[in-house]
Design a protein around this motif. Sequence first.
Motif: not given
Length: 428
Positions: A400-428
């Motif tokens: 579970l710790l190993c999966l948690g570490s992978l999930a941490t990296v994945l959520t950081w990656y998704m957050g970085v690459v999608s940061f600007s697009k998420i704030f564009e939702f407010l302009a919809a």
Amino acid sequence: MNEQVSPEKEREGEVSVPGPATVASGTVGFVKSRRASLIGAIFMMATSAIGPGFITQTATFTATLGAAFAFGILVSIVIDFIVQANIWQIITLSGKRAAELANAAIPFSGFILSVLVIVGGLVFNIGNIAGAGLGLNAMLGLDPKIGGAISALLAIAIFLSRRAGLLMDRAMIVFGLLMITLTVVVAIIASPPVGEALRQTVMPDTIDFAAITTIVGGTIGGYITYAGAHKLLDSGAAGPEHIKQVTNSAFMGIAVTGIMRYVLFLAFLGVTASGVMLDIAANPAAQAFESAAGEWGMRAFGLVLWAAGISSVIGAAFTSVSFMTVFSKKLDQRRRGWVTVVFILIGLAAYLTMGTTPVALLVFAGGFNGLILPIGFTVFMYIAWFRRDLLGGHRIQMWLLCLGSLATVLTWYMGVVSFSKIFEFLAA
């Protein structure tokens, strides 16, 4: 929240965990045993899996991505389980609430976590009020702004009345079962391309990280990450002897909610695959249910969307305000009640004055909380790996710790690459 209850009142069924606490933690009533508490948590996780945010987000992204969004659903389910199982175990072993534990591990990190949860909870609440407004729009044809205002004020009334909170808890069971039944019926009527959906669940034609980050944030981000774990502490499930029970509960809860999320996705996919064009700026979920099941489907959908929205308003406000106690021990139960009321009113004022559509608010709320999810989760992964002293010397299961570490990296990656697009939702 630990007030003494007389046996007479308990037998009469007049006492439950105060309404806001009950809704926020995803359980029904103040149960008499730890086992019953966990079963209640699992049930409410299943019904809350199709709350206003997730419903609107799923309709929106299914309309734009089609069957490829099945991959996003799968990733959200996997991340949800990993995050919940780790957080539940860490907090259960420590016997401390999230902010207190974070402060003990890294000075001042609990304060930062609390600010993020409170801000994220406010964003969620603006979206929840919008969702309740959309529900009344689908059910009665009311303007979403008017519906949102009525719902927020009713949520305050429910919060201030323990009796009304108990009734709300029981009503949510009925609404939840209604939503589950309606979703399954609509999914069958819609006749979605199941084979294509299954293929793209593992081999998607398109991967949209902004969509995945949003759906993850809408189902496990912000205050939701810690609400269930805090409920476990309230039910007395603290200590290593409860770890197996806690893990099983997390697995069962996410499994049930995962199935419901996928069924909801199939319902929307069946509608869009048939050629129906959903207006994602209006109320795409209601349109989909109306297209598949006629006017009765849209009205019933509006009822349960409103119920999910108003309960989420109470839950998000109560849980977010509970994090404020880390800043001041003087914030007792009575004061917290009034601060919660103010919290809801601030969310209502923001919703009424913002020019953004309700749908855009609901989508943005999930995306924003998806961005802050990895911050808090990183702190708890650090505790699990390097601060076993705060967990009574015990270690989380290695897998579970190993999966948690992978999930941490994945959520950081998704957050970085999608940061600007998420704030564009407010302009919809």
